[in-house]
Design an enzyme around this catalytic site. Structure first.
Site, PDB file in Angstrom:
ATOM      1  CB  CYS A 175       3.731  -0.242   1.629  1.00 42.49           C
ATOM      2  SG  CYS A 175       1.998  -0.209   2.108  1.00 42.49           S
TER       3      CYS A 175
ATOM      4  CG  ASP B 148      -6.641   8.603   6.913  1.00 39.00           C
ATOM      5  OD1 ASP B 148      -5.526   8.278   6.479  1.00 39.00           O
ATOM      6  OD2 ASP B 148      -7.621   7.842   6.890  1.00 39.00           O
TER       7      ASP B 148
ATOM      8  N   GLY C 122      -0.367   8.373  11.678  1.00 37.16           N
ATOM      9  CA  GLY C 122       0.545   9.505  11.798  1.00 37.16           C
ATOM     10  C   GLY C 122       2.019   9.198  11.902  1.00 37.16           C
TER      11      GLY C 122
END
Length: 390
Positions: free
Chosen positions: A334, A233, A213
């Site tokens: 990422c 999720d 979160g």
């Protein structure tokens, strides 16, 4: 502990880390934390020295080493103080044998270096992936203002509107500002990814892969707790960490949804076609986070990368069903690999001719395909690909 004993302990910990990487077990940080908890005889200076030795050895190796000893011998090739500590003393490592080989250097396993090079990540770009990461904070605007926040140690501002940077290793979790929810630990690149969503008060925003979160809390602050913010999720444990974090941060507009893989639309029945924005912080290789998790290079293989790119594609297509006409989809990984970033996003737009890439006015990053790439070398952030479609 003597310096030699610290080296031997680091070798044994490296053995555990290498085995965990092979078996997809616990990350290095967790292995170290457990050892420190169970071995109280190691003082704070010992713990700090061992941690630095372990991570320096991991960073010094490219492919996965055969053993912790070979990893430490590799570190000895770049740190002239190490070889003398292989002295055969009590609790120290055995003397180096004639012809004993060290682990190979480099940035990553060869196949992965080739994938990075194909994505124009070479030279100083790759070297920067293994430097020590800074410690970035986000000021929580639900409780504080960056301009007036007082902290016990110096902090510089970052390019993120609410970002601060402090010295690595700073114990910010012990600060009153952290305990009170006025600050969160969050990399500048991650903060800019949230900025790309441009979440507004009163909107309906879905954080599709919310995890623990961190980005959800940044979105709640941007929305000033007004509107609907759905954090979803498939990982129950990670999602369960959000509630106490949200309470500390004063974030009150968050609804969590636990997803079953391949049954996401059932869980989102009330939100289909309703979202003003969908953030996809997609599962990925994590090549952009090696500064923090350098052993992640050893966990990734081509089969796993293919699995991850399939998931990314699936999530992008799912987001199209959740966003309302004129809404926006923000895609974030990422990773510095084009197959997870620019290439993945191009393929997505090719499947959905009704969508167009939207330019992102971010203060850092360089264009990559139809999105933006952030990198440790150029931007001082973790590596990210960020793109928006509407």
């Amino acid at each position: 502990m003597t310096p030699a004993a610290r080296v031997q302990t680091s070798i044994e910990l490296l053995d555990s880390i290498i085995e965990a990487a092979r078996s997809k077990g616990a990350p290095a940080d967790r292995i170290l934390a457990e050892w420190f908890r169970n071995n109280r005889f190691a003082g704070s200076k010992d713990r700090r020295a061992i941690r630095e030795l372990v991570f320096a050895a991991i960073r010094a190796c490219g492919p996965m080493p055969a053993s912790g000893r070979s990893a430490m011998l590799r570190l000895g090739e770049v740190d002239e103080n190490i070889p003398a500590l292989f002295d055969g003393s009590n609790y120290g490592p055995a003397a180096i044998r004639d012809g004993e080989s060290a682990a190979a250097g480099g940035v990553a396993p060869e196949w992965l270096e080739q994938r990075l090079a194909a994505s124009d990540v070479t030279g100083q770009e790759t070297e920067a992936l293994l430097e020590r990461a800074p410690l970035d904070l986000r000021v929580n605007t639900l409780k504080a203002d960056r301009a007036t926040l007082e902290l016990p140690e110096p902090a510089s501002t970052t390019a993120a509107p609410n970002g601060l940077r402090v010295e690595p290793g700073t114990q910010v979790e012990q600060w009153p500002a952290f305990r009170d929810g006025a600050i969160e630990v969050q990399d500048t690149g991650s903060q800019l990814a949230c900025m790309a969503v441009a979440a507004q008060p009163g909107e309906t925003v879905i954080d599709l892969c919310a995890g623990g979160g961190g980005k959800t809390l940044a979105l709640a602050a941007a929305m000033d707790n007004l509107g609907r913010l759905i954090a979803s999720d498939t990982d129950r444990n990670r999602l369960s960490r959000l509630a106490p974090r949200a309470e500390r941060a004063g974030a009150t507009n968050i609804q969590t949804i636990l997803l079953n893989p391949a049954q996401e639309l059932d869980a989102f029945a009330d939100f289909t076609g309703q979202a003003d924005a969908v953030l996809i912080d997609a599962p990925c290789s994590g090549t952009g986070t090696w500064r923090r998790n350098p052993e992640a290079r050893w966990r990734l293989d081509e089969k796993e990368l293919a699995r991850l790119t399939d998931i990314q594609s699936y999530l992008l297509d799912l987001a199209v069903k959740l966003v309302k006409p004129g809404g926006r989809i923000v895609y974030v990984t990422c990773s510095l690999l084009d197959e997870e970033g620019a290439g993945q996003f191009d393929a997505f737009l090719g499947r959905h001719s009704e969508l167009r890439a939207k330019e992102l006015p971010l203060p850092l990053g360089r264009p990559r395909g139809k999105g933006i790439r952030l990198s440790p070398f150029h931007d001082g952030t973790d590596g990210f690909f960020i793109a928006c479609a509407e």
